[in-house]
Design a protein around this motif. Sequence first.
Motif, mmCIF file in Angstrom:
data_model
loop_
_atom_site.group_PDB
_atom_site.id
_atom_site.type_symbol
_atom_site.label_atom_id
_atom_site.label_comp_id
_atom_site.label_asym_id
_atom_site.label_seq_id
_atom_site.Cartn_x
_atom_site.Cartn_y
_atom_site.Cartn_z
ATOM 1 N N VAL A 210 39.554 101.096 89.956
ATOM 2 C CA VAL A 210 40.970 101.001 89.600
ATOM 3 C C VAL A 210 41.118 100.358 88.230
ATOM 4 O O VAL A 210 40.405 99.417 87.884
ATOM 5 C CB VAL A 210 41.791 100.215 90.652
ATOM 6 N N LEU A 211 42.060 100.883 87.454
ATOM 7 C CA LEU A 211 42.320 100.378 86.110
ATOM 8 C C LEU A 211 43.386 99.298 86.151
ATOM 9 O O LEU A 211 44.394 99.435 86.857
ATOM 10 C CB LEU A 211 42.773 101.509 85.183
ATOM 11 N N ALA B 184 42.878 89.857 87.398
ATOM 12 C CA ALA B 184 42.830 89.063 88.631
ATOM 13 C C ALA B 184 43.552 89.765 89.776
ATOM 14 O O ALA B 184 43.105 89.713 90.931
ATOM 15 C CB ALA B 184 43.427 87.681 88.383
ATOM 16 N N ILE B 185 44.670 90.417 89.474
ATOM 17 C CA ILE B 185 45.398 91.154 90.518
ATOM 18 C C ILE B 185 44.517 92.267 91.078
ATOM 19 O O ILE B 185 44.372 92.430 92.292
ATOM 20 C CB ILE B 185 46.706 91.742 89.953
ATOM 21 N N GLU C 269 42.684 92.749 94.966
ATOM 22 C CA GLU C 269 42.874 93.931 95.800
ATOM 23 C C GLU C 269 41.550 94.633 96.088
ATOM 24 O O GLU C 269 41.312 95.090 97.216
ATOM 25 C CB GLU C 269 43.856 94.898 95.133
ATOM 26 N N VAL C 270 40.678 94.737 95.093
ATOM 27 C CA VAL C 270 39.375 95.360 95.293
ATOM 28 C C VAL C 270 38.542 94.554 96.288
ATOM 29 O O VAL C 270 37.900 95.121 97.189
ATOM 30 C CB VAL C 270 38.648 95.500 93.934
ATOM 31 N N LEU D 258 35.306 99.096 91.904
ATOM 32 C CA LEU D 258 35.166 98.363 90.650
ATOM 33 C C LEU D 258 36.518 98.162 89.983
ATOM 34 O O LEU D 258 37.429 98.970 90.151
ATOM 35 C CB LEU D 258 34.238 99.115 89.692
ATOM 36 N N VAL D 259 36.616 97.087 89.216
ATOM 37 C CA VAL D 259 37.801 96.803 88.413
ATOM 38 C C VAL D 259 37.499 97.184 86.970
ATOM 39 O O VAL D 259 36.550 96.675 86.370
ATOM 40 C CB VAL D 259 38.188 95.313 88.476
#
Length: 344
Positions: A62-63, A92-93, A97-98, A110-111
Motif C-alpha cells: 500500500v502507498l 505510520a498510518i 494498518e499493514v 509492505l508500506v
Amino acid sequence: MADCLTDLLAERGHLIADGAMGTNLFALGLETGDSPELWNVEHPDRVATVHRNFLEAGSDLVLTNSFGGSSFRLKLHHAQDRVRELNAAAAAIARREVDAHAAATGRQALVAGSMGPTGELFVPLGALTAEDAAEAFAEQAAGLAEGGADVLWVETMSAPEEVLAAVIGGARTGLPIVVTMTFDTNARTMMGVTPAEFAEFAQGLEHVPAAIGANCGVGPAELVDTILGITAAAPGAVVVAKGNCGIPQYVEGAIVYNGSPEAMAAYARLVRDAGARIICGCCGSTAIHVKAIADALDGYLPGSRPDLARVTEVLGAPWAKPGRLADSDPRADSEPRRPRRRRA
C-alpha cells in the motif's frame, strides 16, 4: 542485494499494490484544493480506512498518503515546514494498518512511501536546481522512513532530472526505491521521454531502482502499450503497471473514470502477460477494482506477450491510433510537445 520487496516478489511471483488514494479520500470528504497530506494528522482514521480497504481487497503493498509531501507541494498549503511530520504520519498510518492486517490474517504486506513530483520545472526551463530537488526529496524520504516505510515509491514523474533527484535523495535512507513515470502525451511523458528511454535511463542509475514502471497516464490500453515498451527495453527489470481505472471524463462538474472491475481484471492479465510483476490501479481505482485485479491474477500463469490486435480487442486501440504500439518507432510521430505542469 536482496531487500524486502525482492524477497516478497520471490515468494509470491507477482504483487498486487493498491488503487487511488485521492479518489478514495474524495469519497470520504476531501474537497478540491485541500491537502491530502494534512489529513494524516487531521483525519488519520479516514486515511487508515483507505489502506484497510485495499489490504482486505488483496493488496500486497500500500502507498502512503504522501504523494504531495515535498516542501514544494506543501508550500501551496503553507505547510512547507511540516514535511517530516506529515510524511512520518503518513507512513505510520499505513504501517499500523499493514501490521494489524498481518496479525489478523498472517499475510505480510509492505508500506511504500509515495513521493510525487515537485510541480516545479528544472533549470533552464524553470528555477528548480538538481541540488534543491534532491534535498527536498531527501527530507520527504527521511520522514517516510521514520514512520515505517519499507520501500520508497517515486511516482508520476515526467522528467529524467526529477527521477534522478528523487533517487539521489531517497537513497540516503537505504530503503529500496521504485520509480514510475507517466506516459500521457502520445506515448511519451510530457517532457518527451519514451518508455524505452526511461527503462535504459533507470537501469543506468548509480542507485538502480528495485522496480521501474508506469502509472496514471490515459487509460488501461495506453498503460499496456507503455509496459510493452519498458519490458522490451529492460527484460530483466521488475516492472510496475499502475493504470487508471478507464478513461477520465468530466461529468457534471467532476472527473469520473469509466473503467469497470471487469475491465481492470482484463488489463491486469494483459500487463502480466506483457511482463509486469507489480500490478495495481491508479486514478479512479477503488478497493472493488483492486479485488478484481487480485482475483484475476490469483493462480494466473502469464501467457504470450500481447500484440496490438489483442490489446485493441480487449481494451480498445492505445492512443486511439490503430497500428501504433510503444515498441514501434515513436519518433515517427512529429506532433509538437511542450512542457506543462501536472497536478495529481
